[in-house]
Design a protein around this motif. Structure first.
Motif, short mmCIF file in Angstrom:
data_model
loop_
_atom_site.label_atom_id
_atom_site.label_comp_id
_atom_site.label_asym_id
_atom_site.label_seq_id
_atom_site.Cartn_x
_atom_site.Cartn_y
_atom_site.Cartn_z
N GLY A 160 0.79 -1.23 0.00
CA GLY A 160 0.00 0.00 0.00
C GLY A 160 0.82 1.27 0.00
O GLY A 160 0.29 2.33 0.31
N CYS A 161 2.09 1.21 -0.35
CA CYS A 161 2.95 2.40 -0.27
C CYS A 161 2.58 3.42 -1.34
O CYS A 161 2.40 3.08 -2.49
CB CYS A 161 4.41 2.01 -0.42
N GLY A 162 2.49 4.70 -0.92
CA GLY A 162 2.18 5.77 -1.84
C GLY A 162 3.31 6.04 -2.83
O GLY A 162 3.08 6.52 -3.93
N HIS A 163 4.57 5.72 -2.44
CA HIS A 163 5.70 5.87 -3.36
C HIS A 163 5.43 5.12 -4.65
O HIS A 163 5.64 5.64 -5.74
CB HIS A 163 6.95 5.26 -2.72
N ALA A 164 4.95 3.87 -4.50
CA ALA A 164 4.77 3.04 -5.68
C ALA A 164 3.64 3.57 -6.55
O ALA A 164 3.71 3.49 -7.78
CB ALA A 164 4.51 1.60 -5.26
N ILE A 169 18.31 9.37 -0.15
CA ILE A 169 18.30 8.40 0.93
C ILE A 169 16.90 8.43 1.56
O ILE A 169 16.22 9.45 1.55
CB ILE A 169 19.36 8.74 1.98
N GLY A 170 16.51 7.33 2.15
CA GLY A 170 15.14 7.22 2.69
C GLY A 170 14.39 6.20 1.86
O GLY A 170 14.99 5.50 1.06
N CYS A 171 13.09 6.13 2.05
CA CYS A 171 12.32 5.15 1.30
C CYS A 171 12.48 5.33 -0.20
O CYS A 171 12.39 4.38 -0.96
CB CYS A 171 10.84 5.22 1.64
N SER A 172 12.76 6.58 -0.65
CA SER A 172 12.87 6.82 -2.08
C SER A 172 13.99 6.00 -2.71
O SER A 172 13.95 5.68 -3.89
CB SER A 172 13.10 8.30 -2.36
N LEU A 173 14.99 5.59 -1.90
CA LEU A 173 16.11 4.83 -2.49
C LEU A 173 15.68 3.45 -2.95
O LEU A 173 16.35 2.82 -3.75
CB LEU A 173 17.30 4.76 -1.53
N LEU A 174 14.54 2.98 -2.46
CA LEU A 174 14.07 1.67 -2.91
C LEU A 174 13.67 1.69 -4.38
O LEU A 174 13.34 0.66 -4.95
CB LEU A 174 12.90 1.20 -2.04
N ALA A 175 13.69 2.89 -4.98
CA ALA A 175 13.39 3.00 -6.41
C ALA A 175 14.64 2.83 -7.25
O ALA A 175 14.64 3.14 -8.43
CB ALA A 175 12.74 4.35 -6.69
N TRP A 176 15.74 2.29 -6.66
CA TRP A 176 17.01 2.25 -7.40
C TRP A 176 16.93 1.41 -8.68
O TRP A 176 17.61 1.67 -9.62
CB TRP A 176 18.17 1.79 -6.50
N ASP A 177 16.08 0.37 -8.67
CA ASP A 177 15.97 -0.43 -9.90
C ASP A 177 14.52 -0.46 -10.38
O ASP A 177 14.09 -1.40 -11.00
CB ASP A 177 16.49 -1.86 -9.65
N VAL A 229 15.47 3.14 -16.56
CA VAL A 229 16.13 4.40 -16.94
C VAL A 229 17.41 4.48 -16.10
O VAL A 229 17.55 3.81 -15.09
CB VAL A 229 15.24 5.65 -16.68
N ASP A 230 18.34 5.34 -16.55
CA ASP A 230 19.58 5.52 -15.81
C ASP A 230 19.25 6.10 -14.44
O ASP A 230 18.53 7.09 -14.34
CB ASP A 230 20.52 6.47 -16.56
N THR A 231 19.76 5.48 -13.39
CA THR A 231 19.42 5.91 -12.04
C THR A 231 20.69 6.17 -11.24
O THR A 231 21.64 5.40 -11.33
CB THR A 231 18.55 4.84 -11.34
N VAL A 232 20.70 7.27 -10.49
CA VAL A 232 21.85 7.62 -9.64
C VAL A 232 21.39 7.62 -8.19
O VAL A 232 20.39 8.25 -7.86
CB VAL A 232 22.41 9.03 -9.95
N GLN A 233 22.15 6.94 -7.34
CA GLN A 233 21.90 7.00 -5.90
C GLN A 233 22.76 8.11 -5.32
O GLN A 233 23.97 8.12 -5.51
CB GLN A 233 22.24 5.65 -5.27
N THR A 234 22.14 9.07 -4.65
CA THR A 234 22.92 10.22 -4.16
C THR A 234 22.93 10.26 -2.64
O THR A 234 22.28 9.46 -1.99
CB THR A 234 22.31 11.53 -4.70
N HIS A 235 23.67 11.24 -2.11
CA HIS A 235 23.72 11.42 -0.66
C HIS A 235 22.42 12.05 -0.17
O HIS A 235 21.70 12.66 -0.93
CB HIS A 235 24.90 12.30 -0.28
N HIS A 236 22.21 11.96 1.13
CA HIS A 236 20.94 12.43 1.69
C HIS A 236 20.78 13.93 1.50
O HIS A 236 21.62 14.71 1.95
CB HIS A 236 20.89 12.08 3.18
N ALA A 252 16.67 15.51 -16.49
CA ALA A 252 17.11 15.17 -15.13
C ALA A 252 15.93 15.23 -14.16
O ALA A 252 15.27 16.26 -14.04
CB ALA A 252 18.21 16.14 -14.69
N LEU A 253 15.67 14.12 -13.49
CA LEU A 253 14.62 14.05 -12.48
C LEU A 253 15.28 13.80 -11.13
O LEU A 253 16.14 12.94 -11.01
CB LEU A 253 13.64 12.91 -12.76
N ALA A 254 14.88 14.56 -10.12
CA ALA A 254 15.37 14.31 -8.76
C ALA A 254 14.18 13.86 -7.92
O ALA A 254 13.19 14.57 -7.82
CB ALA A 254 15.98 15.58 -8.18
N TYR A 255 14.30 12.66 -7.36
CA TYR A 255 13.17 12.05 -6.66
C TYR A 255 13.54 11.85 -5.20
O TYR A 255 14.57 11.25 -4.90
CB TYR A 255 12.86 10.70 -7.32
#
Lengths: 296, 238
Positions: free
Chosen positions: B21-25, B50-58, B62-69, B88-91
């Motif tokens: 039921g996560c709203g992120h998804a 960083i945070g729940c948003s990082l679970l979107a890494w895969d 599309v090309d995805t970058v994991q960044t610092h908090h 460029a999208l920042a999520y």
């Protein structure tokens, strides 16, 4: 029960090290609990370690889990000893409690041929294990027959308290203390107590394990009729219920089939459905699809 | 053909790692539909916080970058400067956007850097167990405010309204909610177009649900979301 329990404890290789006359026969017991985030693995370990500590044993408990709140392997390393524990981590477990098949790869290296395996035989297939001493308990099945599948961890606490020779009443008190708020009414608390006692007195399955029926349905469930075709993918569905809430026609409701987290998934009544696609638009997991069939 | 999920979703990473039921998804699903509709899947880079948003890494193909908090915005700004033809999208979540990363967003909006910032606001820090965040409304109970958020910590933080004051006049700022996915998708499309066509900053806050940390079921979650929408107005803000 007493015989089963005796046979498990006696067969431990560490028995010869037993010192000090306590009510536990072993000097040190190393237990690894393997479940999934959200199942209550860590809570189970917390309750057992707190009870053992109150009984005067030395206890070490290390949780290990991933970044997700739900659905990734959740492991608890638990050491209970009548002596001082010098190092809390271990490489070989005396007991491995397996509550979720997807967590097995994470604990495989801690399981030796001597390890005693206790597993939830209603969700994990007994063919998974090659170890000699394997004991099953259909925890999810028993819990869902008596209350809800969610309370299976209370049953597991009951089983483990008996195996570890912890006093049942104190373990139950600790369970109430820890889970206090979750038992919203006295009735729920009493039912959970019954489940706890059921686990305490359960004779572990040594062979003739229960069939693992509480597993996600494989493949896709297709429903056809009324000129519409609905597909639900059970091993993607997390039973959040958003589609049921959002359906403007009340065409969806929880059925009997199980999804990813062994919880009921929705089933669809195509007579009410108008293929408006709102459920599919909302579904966070992409587990539902409804379309009108083309007329020839 | 099925209509389970957007074409841009990475099917191999499903079932994904978000809670039931996560709203992120739900928000990521609409972002996927937006990418499909614009046909920009091959041309997009997604930065996640960083945070729940990082679970979107895969989550997407599309090309995805994991960044610092909190540093997702400046990294995507840098990416955009290096590769201006890409999108460029920042999520990120509300913690990353309004607590640790606020200065980065304000300056990106002020400089009118052509990036699209998407913020999921679920009024708590979900990954660590539902602690108080800047956007938590007064009186709401969280793990770190067991008797309700005290008035001395102020009301819920209104990010888009703040950014409106600082942002360049070409910037696009909006707030959407997962209770209305079609509007959410349309606002995301508008935000991405503001980046590609006007070469300007765009910002979309998405009001979201967190059933696990709110300790609500699906029905209660959407009822609380409705209450949130009264305090945080939905729509185009600039």
């Amino acid at each position: 029960m007493a015989e089963t329990e005796g046979s498990i404890i006696d067969s431990s290789p560490r028995q010869s090290e037993a010192q000090n006359d306590t009510n536990m026969e072993l000097a040190t017991i190393k237990i690894i609990l393997a479940g999934e985030g959200g199942q209550g693995t860590q809570t189970t370990a917390k309750i057992l370690s707190a009870t053992a500590a109150e009984e005067g044993f030395e206890v070490a408990y290390i949780p290990s889990f991933g970044v997700e709140q739900r659905g990734s392997p959740s492991i608890a390393f638990l050491t209970i000893s009548s002596n001082e524990i010098r190092y809390p981590r271990f490489d070989k477990a005396d007991f491995a409690v397996i509550l979720q098949e997807r967590a097995i790869p994470s604990v495989a290296k801690y399981v030796t041929p001597e390890t005693i395996i206790i597993f939830d035989s209603s969700t994990v297939s007994s063919k998974t294990f090659r170890a000699k001493k394997v004991f099953g308990i259909p925890a999810t099945k028993l819990a869902s027959e008596n209350l809800t599948p969610k309370s299976f961890n209370v049953l597991v606490i009951g089983v483990l308290s008996q195996l570890l020779n912890l006093p049942a009443e104190k373990t139950w008190q600790m369970t109430v203390q820890t889970l206090g708020k979750k038992f919203k009414t006295e009735e729920i608390k009493e039912k959970n107590h019954q489940i706890f006692l059921l686990g305490k007195d359960f004779k572990l399955e040594e062979d003739n394990f229960t069939e693992p029926t509480f597993v996600p349905q494989q493949g896709a469930i297709e429903t056809k009729g009324e000129g519409k075709r609905a597909i639900i993918i059970p091993d993607h569905c997390k039973s959040c219920g958003i589609c049921i809430v959002k359906c403007p026609f009340g065409a969806l409701s929880f059925g009997k089939k199980l999804g990813l987290f062994s919880m009921p998934i929705p089933e669809i009544d195509l007579k009410k459905c108008t293929a408006c696609d709102i459920c599919s638009r909302f579904c966070p997991d992409g587990a539902i699809s409804i379309e009108k069939e083309k007329l020839d | 053909m099925d209509n389970f999920s957007p074409q841009s979703w990475n099917k191999n990473s499903k079932p994904h790692l978000f809670c039931p039921g996560c709203g992120h998804a739900i928000a990521l699903k609409q972002l996927g539909y937006a990418l499909d509709e614009l046909g920009i899947q091959q041309n997009t880079a997604l930065g996640i916080d960083i945070g729940c948003s990082l679970l979107a890494w895969d989550f997407f193909n599309v090309d995805t970058v994991q960044t610092h908090h909190g540093r997702t915005t400046p990294i995507m700004v840098g990416y955009k400067i290096a590769k201006p033809q890409r999108i460029a999208l920042a999520y990120m979540g509300d913690g990353g956007a309004y607590a640790i990363g606020l200065q980065s967003i304000i300056h990106a909006a002020f400089r009118n850097n052509p990036v699209t910032v998407i913020v999921i606001n679920n009024e708590n820090y979900g990954m660590t167990g539902g602690q108080l965040s800047p956007t938590t409304e007064t009186g709401v109970k969280t793990t770190t405010s067991p008797s309700g958020k005290d008035t001395k910590f102020g009301p819920g933080f209104k990010g888009p309204e703040l950014l409106r004051q600082a942002a360049n006049e070409k910037a696009f700022i909006a707030r959407a909610s997962v209770s209305n996915p079609v509007q959410l998708k349309n606002l995301l499309i508008k935000a991405i177009k503001n980046q590609t066509e006007n070469n300007s900053f765009s910002f979309v806050e998405v009001l979201s649900i967190c059933p696990i940390n709110w300790k609500t079921d699906a029905d209660q979650s959407f009822q609380r979301l409705k209450e949130m929408e009264k305090y945080y107005p939905i729509g185009e803000i600039k």
